[in-house]
Design an enzyme around this catalytic site. Structure first.
Site, PDB file in Angstrom:
ATOM      1  N   ASP A  48      25.117   5.418 -13.003  1.00 28.80           N
ATOM      2  CA  ASP A  48      24.674   6.779 -12.717  1.00 28.80           C
ATOM      3  C   ASP A  48      24.376   7.547 -14.009  1.00 28.80           C
ATOM      4  OD1 ASP A  48      27.206   6.979 -13.676  1.00 28.80           O
ATOM      5  OD2 ASP A  48      27.992   8.217 -12.038  1.00 28.80           O
ATOM      6  N   HIS A 252       8.356  -4.205 -35.466  1.00 29.31           N
ATOM      7  CA  HIS A 252       9.152  -3.306 -34.629  1.00 29.31           C
ATOM      8  C   HIS A 252      10.550  -3.891 -34.405  1.00 29.31           C
ATOM      9  CE1 HIS A 252       5.324  -1.173 -32.983  1.00 29.31           C
ATOM     10  NE2 HIS A 252       5.667  -0.767 -34.179  1.00 29.31           N
ATOM     11  N   ASP A 269      12.645   2.511 -41.399  1.00 29.88           N
ATOM     12  CA  ASP A 269      11.548   3.303 -40.817  1.00 29.88           C
ATOM     13  C   ASP A 269      12.198   4.199 -39.779  1.00 29.88           C
ATOM     14  OD1 ASP A 269       9.348   4.335 -39.486  1.00 29.88           O
ATOM     15  OD2 ASP A 269       8.309   2.408 -39.270  1.00 29.88           O
ATOM     16  N   ASP A 280       7.886  10.663 -39.838  1.00 24.44           N
ATOM     17  CA  ASP A 280       7.806   9.198 -39.719  1.00 24.44           C
ATOM     18  C   ASP A 280       7.731   8.635 -41.132  1.00 24.44           C
ATOM     19  OD1 ASP A 280       7.316   6.584 -39.045  1.00 24.44           O
ATOM     20  OD2 ASP A 280       5.331   6.928 -38.179  1.00 24.44           O
ATOM     21  N   HIS A 359      -1.168  -4.734 -39.546  1.00 26.76           N
ATOM     22  CA  HIS A 359      -1.298  -3.472 -38.790  1.00 26.76           C
ATOM     23  C   HIS A 359      -2.255  -2.527 -39.505  1.00 26.76           C
ATOM     24  CE1 HIS A 359       1.367  -1.198 -41.545  1.00 26.76           C
ATOM     25  NE2 HIS A 359       2.180  -2.252 -41.536  1.00 26.76           N
ATOM     26  N   HIS A 363      -1.770   6.668 -38.359  1.00 24.89           N
ATOM     27  CA  HIS A 363      -1.895   7.188 -36.993  1.00 24.89           C
ATOM     28  C   HIS A 363      -1.649   8.686 -37.073  1.00 24.89           C
ATOM     29  CE1 HIS A 363       2.544   7.347 -36.842  1.00 24.89           C
ATOM     30  NE2 HIS A 363       2.535   6.120 -37.338  1.00 24.89           N
ATOM     31  N   HIS A 370       3.278   8.500 -32.497  1.00 21.32           N
ATOM     32  CA  HIS A 370       1.859   8.111 -32.471  1.00 21.32           C
ATOM     33  C   HIS A 370       1.187   9.206 -31.658  1.00 21.32           C
ATOM     34  CE1 HIS A 370       3.231   3.683 -33.080  1.00 21.32           C
ATOM     35  NE2 HIS A 370       3.335   4.393 -34.174  1.00 21.32           N
ATOM     36  N   GLU A 397       0.705   4.288 -44.287  1.00 23.98           N
ATOM     37  CA  GLU A 397       1.823   3.344 -44.270  1.00 23.98           C
ATOM     38  C   GLU A 397       1.404   1.895 -44.499  1.00 23.98           C
ATOM     39  OE1 GLU A 397       3.536   2.729 -40.296  1.00 23.98           O
ATOM     40  OE2 GLU A 397       2.384   4.453 -39.633  1.00 23.98           O
ATOM     41  N   TYR A 401       3.891  -8.221 -45.616  1.00 20.86           N
ATOM     42  CA  TYR A 401       4.959  -8.929 -44.894  1.00 20.86           C
ATOM     43  C   TYR A 401       4.746 -10.422 -45.073  1.00 20.86           C
ATOM     44  CZ  TYR A 401       4.582  -4.269 -42.935  1.00 20.86           C
ATOM     45  OH  TYR A 401       4.468  -2.909 -42.800  1.00 20.86           O
ATOM     46  N   ARG A 419       7.185  -1.932 -46.662  1.00 16.29           N
ATOM     47  CA  ARG A 419       6.281  -0.896 -46.156  1.00 16.29           C
ATOM     48  C   ARG A 419       6.685   0.422 -46.793  1.00 16.29           C
ATOM     49  NH1 ARG A 419       6.560  -1.818 -41.198  1.00 16.29           N
ATOM     50  NH2 ARG A 419       8.081  -0.343 -40.380  1.00 16.29           N
ATOM     51  N   GLU A 421       5.782   4.509 -46.248  1.00 15.35           N
ATOM     52  CA  GLU A 421       5.097   5.390 -45.285  1.00 15.35           C
ATOM     53  C   GLU A 421       5.407   6.849 -45.578  1.00 15.35           C
ATOM     54  OE1 GLU A 421       6.395   4.895 -41.184  1.00 15.35           O
ATOM     55  OE2 GLU A 421       4.536   5.840 -40.488  1.00 15.35           O
TER      56      GLU A 421
END
Ligand code: GLY
Ligand code: MN
Ligand code: MN
Length: 467
Positions: A48, A252, A269, A280, A359, A363, A370, A397, A401, A419, A421
């Site tokens: 619940d 991700h 990140d 971000d 990538h 964005h 995003h 960003e 990799y 990365r 960013e």
């Protein structure tokens, strides 16, 4: 950091801001249109228990009102009032369990609407509001139950033609127009984004200060998110990524449960959300405070690409040019450090860089990480990447990799993921790097890592055994 909370709250919650946005969206459609905007409902997590509730971005953008289930109807040009809200009624028993409600009585003042009704009256009132209207606009397809309900109510005149006048014949998706409005940020949004960016920058700096090998990724996540909330963020803007070593090559990565080793890079990140605007930021740093030669080489390439791409965040350039510049500098760098061989232009044309950079570079950023808004101008000749305009906010960003099992690269490079960013506001002049306080130059990183927290005294690695 000291924030003048009261003044800030007044800026971001100024009822005039929301009224002006409602005016703009109503003018975009004009008389003959009826707009329905729904607040977020609840989503069951387990048993619940619900998932953490957050207002729908578009609903908040138009109301600044954070009660669930509310419905807003806008009827441009309606003589009896253009803005009508449907809210949960006051209910002492419910409020004891689930929280305060403004109720029908309080809704006009709180939402700044012209009329307010109990939610249970929605179908009946909407049927009246759409009589004679030409088009009904809502977020088509976002909530199947709402789709069905709106279609049923607005088709009543078909089912019982002798009882009801005409309803709208056209149905339009509100998402595109809302996206265009949200794409160009006004002063209140920019102020909130600056706050979110400054706070998020400090959270990442703190993670660098507190980091030591032996800690768990989740403990660093706790440090970052502690600073967010301690600094006034209501929540994270998206799930935080804290990735040691080759976990950083999973874009991700969400598990955040491994132990950080002494020779690892750590990629974080994460962004805090302030007044419904999120930052971000990604930073990558060595847990030991010293980059290995290979880590440094890769990091330098990414940093150079980021600087070069940020420089193009001006109204002279189109959105895609920022990405193309990053790809150019990354590919040149990959050749320089020996991870790609050949002619740079040819490598770009053949998309060889995609093995290490899969990538895009940017964005839109705002209420959603995003964020809403198109990336192209539709022309008769096809889609053209959009010209940057003051008031737009985007991320830059770039990353590299190198898969841990990529046997075609020298072993010492394998498993490195980097990365960097930042969040950029387009102005009439130079780009404004909202996240400029977040450390990213190599010397600065090597100086700060492991120096001890400013907000979090210490984290005992032994306390963080995951299971
Ligand atoms: N954190 C999601 C992104 O960087 O796009
Ligand atoms: Mn991003
Ligand atoms: Mn990010």
């Amino acid at each position: 950091m000291t924030f003048e909370r009261t003044a800030f709250a007044q800026t971001v919650l100024d009822p005039g801001v929301f009224a002006a946005r409602r005016r703009t969206v109503m003018d975009a459609y004009g008389p003959g249109s009826v707009l329905v905007v729904a607040a977020a409902g609840h989503a069951l997590r387990n048993g619940d228990v619900d998932h953490e509730w957050r207002q729908s971005s578009d609903f908040w953008y138009l109301t600044g009102f954070d009660e669930p289930e509310t419905l807003l109807v806008l009827v441009p040009g309606r003589a009896d009032g253009e803005a009508v809200a449907f809210v949960r009624p006051r209910d002492p028993a419910q409020e004891v369990w689930h929280g305060r409600r403004v109720g029908v009585e309080g809704a006009i003042a709180r939402l700044g609407v012209d009329q307010a009704f109990d939610l249970k009256d929605f179908d009946e009132q909407l049927a009246n509001l759409v009589e004679g209207a030409k088009q009904l606009c809502w977020h088509v397809g976002r909530d199947p139950a709402l789709d069905q309900r709106l279609i049923r109510v607005t088709r009543r005149h078909r089912a019982t033609p002798r009882l009801h006048l005409d309803g709208p014949d056209f149905f339009a998706d509100l998402a595109a127009v809302m996206g265009e409005l949200r794409l160009i940020k006004g002063p209140a949004e920019i102020e909130a984004l600056r706050r979110a960016a400054k706070l998020t920058a400090e959270a990442h700096n703190e993670a660098m200060r507190v980091c030591q090998s032996g800690m768990n990724e989740r403990q660093l996540q706790a440090v970052v998110e502690f600073v967010f909330r301690a600094g006034g963020a209501a929540r994270v803007g998206y799930g935080s990524i804290v990735a040691r070593g080759d976990n950083a090559t999973i874009l991700h990565y969400v598990e955040n449960d491994q132990m950080i080793g002494p020779s690892d890079l750590v990629l974080i990140d994460a962004g805090g959300e302030v007044a419904y605007q999120t930052a971000d930021i990604t930073r990558t740093f060595p847990a030991s405070g010293r980059f290995s030669p290979e880590q440094r080489a890769v990091y330098e390439v990414v940093l150079q690409a980021e600087h070069a791409a940020i420089a193009l965040c001006t109204p002279e350039h189109r959105f895609v040019e920022v990405h193309e510049r990053a790809v150019q500098v990354l590919t040149e760098g990959l050749v320089k450090i020996g991870l790609l061989r050949g002619d740079v232009e040819q490598l770009i044309q053949d998309e060889k860089y995609k093995r290490f950079y899969m990538h895009r570079t940017s964005h839109w950023l705002g209420m959603d990480v995003h964020d809403a808004g198109r990336y192209h101008d539709s022309l008769p000749t096809g889609n053209l990447s959009r010209q940057l305009v003051p008031g737009m906010v985007l991320t830059v960003e770039p990353g590299l990799y190198i898969a841990a099992d990529d046997t075609e690269v020298p072993e010492r490079f394998r498993g490195i993921g980097v990365r960097i960013e930042d969040d950029i506001l387009i102005t009439a002049g130079a780009p404004e790097v909202l996240t400029a306080d977040c450390i990213k130059e190599i010397d600065d990183i090597e100086r700060i890592v492991g120096t001890g927290g400013r907000w979090v005294a210490a984290v005992d690695p032994a306390f963080g055994d995951p299971f």
